[in-house]
Design a protein around this motif. Structure first.
Motif, mmCIF file in Angstrom:
data_model
loop_
_atom_site.group_PDB
_atom_site.id
_atom_site.type_symbol
_atom_site.label_atom_id
_atom_site.label_comp_id
_atom_site.label_asym_id
_atom_site.label_seq_id
_atom_site.Cartn_x
_atom_site.Cartn_y
_atom_site.Cartn_z
ATOM 1 N N ALA A 1 0.835 -1.204 0.000
ATOM 2 C CA ALA A 1 0.000 0.000 0.000
ATOM 3 C C ALA A 1 0.871 1.257 0.000
ATOM 4 O O ALA A 1 2.027 1.244 0.434
ATOM 5 N N ILE A 2 0.302 2.330 -0.452
ATOM 6 C CA ILE A 2 0.969 3.623 -0.450
ATOM 7 C C ILE A 2 1.278 4.002 0.993
ATOM 8 O O ILE A 2 0.432 3.891 1.879
ATOM 9 N N ALA A 3 2.512 4.456 1.225
ATOM 10 C CA ALA A 3 2.957 4.790 2.574
ATOM 11 C C ALA A 3 3.201 6.285 2.753
ATOM 12 O O ALA A 3 3.464 6.735 3.861
ATOM 13 N N GLY A 4 3.116 7.062 1.678
ATOM 14 C CA GLY A 4 3.328 8.494 1.790
ATOM 15 C C GLY A 4 3.177 9.179 0.456
ATOM 16 O O GLY A 4 3.010 8.518 -0.582
ATOM 17 N N TYR A 5 3.246 10.497 0.479
ATOM 18 C CA TYR A 5 3.044 11.274 -0.742
ATOM 19 C C TYR A 5 3.708 12.635 -0.602
ATOM 20 O O TYR A 5 4.033 13.086 0.500
ATOM 21 N N ALA A 6 3.916 13.275 -1.743
ATOM 22 C CA ALA A 6 4.433 14.643 -1.787
ATOM 23 C C ALA A 6 3.805 15.355 -2.969
ATOM 24 O O ALA A 6 3.528 14.735 -4.005
ATOM 25 N N LEU A 7 3.573 16.643 -2.806
ATOM 26 C CA LEU A 7 3.059 17.495 -3.879
ATOM 27 C C LEU A 7 3.880 18.762 -3.939
ATOM 28 O O LEU A 7 4.246 19.314 -2.895
ATOM 29 N N ALA A 8 4.142 19.229 -5.150
ATOM 30 C CA ALA A 8 4.932 20.445 -5.330
ATOM 31 C C ALA A 8 4.411 21.239 -6.510
ATOM 32 O O ALA A 8 3.892 20.679 -7.477
ATOM 33 N N SER A 9 4.575 22.530 -6.422
ATOM 34 C CA SER A 9 4.308 23.446 -7.517
ATOM 35 C C SER A 9 5.669 23.905 -8.036
ATOM 36 O O SER A 9 6.521 24.319 -7.251
ATOM 37 N N ILE A 10 5.857 23.814 -9.348
ATOM 38 C CA ILE A 10 7.128 24.229 -9.947
ATOM 39 C C ILE A 10 6.815 25.134 -11.131
ATOM 40 O O ILE A 10 6.144 24.719 -12.078
ATOM 41 N N ALA A 11 7.292 26.383 -11.046
ATOM 42 C CA ALA A 11 7.034 27.336 -12.135
ATOM 43 C C ALA A 11 7.985 28.516 -12.013
ATOM 44 O O ALA A 11 8.382 28.900 -10.914
ATOM 45 N N VAL A 12 8.343 29.074 -13.137
ATOM 46 C CA VAL A 12 9.117 30.307 -13.232
ATOM 47 C C VAL A 12 10.349 30.302 -12.315
ATOM 48 O O VAL A 12 10.590 31.227 -11.553
ATOM 49 N N GLY A 13 11.110 29.227 -12.390
ATOM 50 C CA GLY A 13 12.374 29.170 -11.671
ATOM 51 C C GLY A 13 12.279 28.898 -10.184
ATOM 52 O O GLY A 13 13.277 28.955 -9.489
ATOM 53 N N GLU A 14 11.068 28.594 -9.691
ATOM 54 C CA GLU A 14 10.898 28.350 -8.263
ATOM 55 C C GLU A 14 10.033 27.121 -8.055
ATOM 56 O O GLU A 14 9.072 26.889 -8.768
ATOM 57 N N HIS B 1 3.064 4.258 10.335
ATOM 58 C CA HIS B 1 3.757 2.965 10.376
ATOM 59 C C HIS B 1 5.048 2.945 9.556
ATOM 60 O O HIS B 1 5.886 2.072 9.739
ATOM 61 N N ALA B 2 5.209 3.909 8.657
ATOM 62 C CA ALA B 2 6.368 3.920 7.763
ATOM 63 C C ALA B 2 7.381 5.006 8.116
ATOM 64 O O ALA B 2 8.410 5.129 7.443
ATOM 65 N N ARG B 3 7.134 5.772 9.160
ATOM 66 C CA ARG B 3 8.044 6.867 9.520
ATOM 67 C C ARG B 3 9.366 6.325 10.047
ATOM 68 O O ARG B 3 9.421 5.265 10.643
ATOM 69 N N GLY B 4 10.421 7.090 9.791
ATOM 70 C CA GLY B 4 11.742 6.734 10.278
ATOM 71 C C GLY B 4 12.431 5.645 9.477
ATOM 72 O O GLY B 4 13.442 5.105 9.899
ATOM 73 N N GLN B 5 11.910 5.342 8.292
ATOM 74 C CA GLN B 5 12.454 4.261 7.470
ATOM 75 C C GLN B 5 12.968 4.743 6.109
ATOM 76 O O GLN B 5 13.248 3.944 5.234
ATOM 77 N N GLY B 6 13.035 6.056 5.908
ATOM 78 C CA GLY B 6 13.586 6.584 4.668
ATOM 79 C C GLY B 6 12.560 6.970 3.614
ATOM 80 O O GLY B 6 12.935 7.487 2.564
ATOM 81 N N ALA B 7 11.282 6.764 3.875
ATOM 82 C CA ALA B 7 10.264 7.089 2.870
ATOM 83 C C ALA B 7 10.201 8.587 2.599
ATOM 84 O O ALA B 7 10.119 9.018 1.436
ATOM 85 N N ALA B 8 10.248 9.404 3.645
ATOM 86 C CA ALA B 8 10.191 10.858 3.462
ATOM 87 C C ALA B 8 11.398 11.348 2.673
ATOM 88 O O ALA B 8 11.270 12.212 1.798
ATOM 89 N N ALA B 9 12.564 10.797 2.955
ATOM 90 C CA ALA B 9 13.767 11.183 2.215
ATOM 91 C C ALA B 9 13.623 10.843 0.732
ATOM 92 O O ALA B 9 14.015 11.634 -0.133
ATOM 93 N N CYS B 10 13.068 9.687 0.435
ATOM 94 C CA CYS B 10 12.864 9.304 -0.972
ATOM 95 C C CYS B 10 11.927 10.284 -1.677
ATOM 96 O O CYS B 10 12.171 10.691 -2.814
ATOM 97 N N LEU B 11 10.857 10.665 -0.997
ATOM 98 C CA LEU B 11 9.924 11.632 -1.585
ATOM 99 C C LEU B 11 10.602 12.986 -1.784
ATOM 100 O O LEU B 11 10.468 13.602 -2.849
ATOM 101 N N LEU B 12 11.325 13.448 -0.779
ATOM 102 C CA LEU B 12 11.997 14.735 -0.893
ATOM 103 C C LEU B 12 13.015 14.721 -2.028
ATOM 104 O O LEU B 12 13.120 15.683 -2.793
ATOM 105 N N GLU B 13 13.727 13.635 -2.178
ATOM 106 C CA GLU B 13 14.679 13.530 -3.292
ATOM 107 C C GLU B 13 13.978 13.575 -4.642
ATOM 108 O O GLU B 13 14.499 14.154 -5.602
#
Length: 156
Positions: A58-71, A82-94
């Motif tokens: 199952a999906i363990a996390g998500y990320a959303l971003a707006s990207i436009a005009v150089g920002e 249940h998935a915190r502290g296992q690297g999932a957030a780092a993978c999303l941020l990357e």
């Protein structure tokens, strides 16, 4: 990203059919969660969105971003308890940082609660610096909480 995170987590683009699982994580994590409609609107207008999961789990996390005009602006990043502290957030941020680089954004901005120590540690580890404070930005049970505005120079 740690080697362990590489092995455990798979990041992919969020699809409309992922929204119910994303909303369930959002509602379990926040007292004032985004609605299903907000997530669907983000996908409809073309915000960049990802989910993270073990191979076929199952999906363990998500990320959303707006990207436009150089920002780029990280709008939401959340991992199921249940998935915190296992690297999932780092993978999303990357994934967010890599997409911002591909789209030639010069900077990635985000807001974070001062009380969210785990998130703040993650962002510092990835080179984010505090640029300011947004007073009364987040709703909370006791009224409102400020947001720290963080930024990271990317690309070059």
């Amino acid at each position: 990203m740690s080697a362990r995170a590489d092995v455990l987590w798979r990041v992919r683009r969020m699809r409309p059919r992922d929204v119910p699982a994303v909303v369930a994580i959002e509602h379990s994590a926040y007292d004032f969660p985004w609605s299903e409609r907000i997530f669907r609107d983000c996908l409809r207008v073309g915000y960049r969105a990802w989910v993270v999961q073990h191979a076929r789990a199952a999906i363990a996390g998500y990320a959303l971003a707006s990207i436009a005009v150089g920002e780029a602006h990280l709008l939401n990043l959340c991992v199921a308890e249940h998935a915190r502290g296992q690297g999932a957030a780092a993978c999303l941020l990357e994934a967010v940082i890599a997409q911002a680089e591909r789209e030639s954004a010069a900077e990635l901005l985000l807001e974070v609660r001062p009380s969210n120590r785990a998130a703040r540690r993650l962002y510092v580890r990835y080179g984010f610096e505090t640029r300011g404070r947004r007073p009364n930005y987040y709703p909370c049970r006791d009224g409102r909480e400020d947001a720290l505005l963080l930024s990271k120079v990317i690309g070059h």
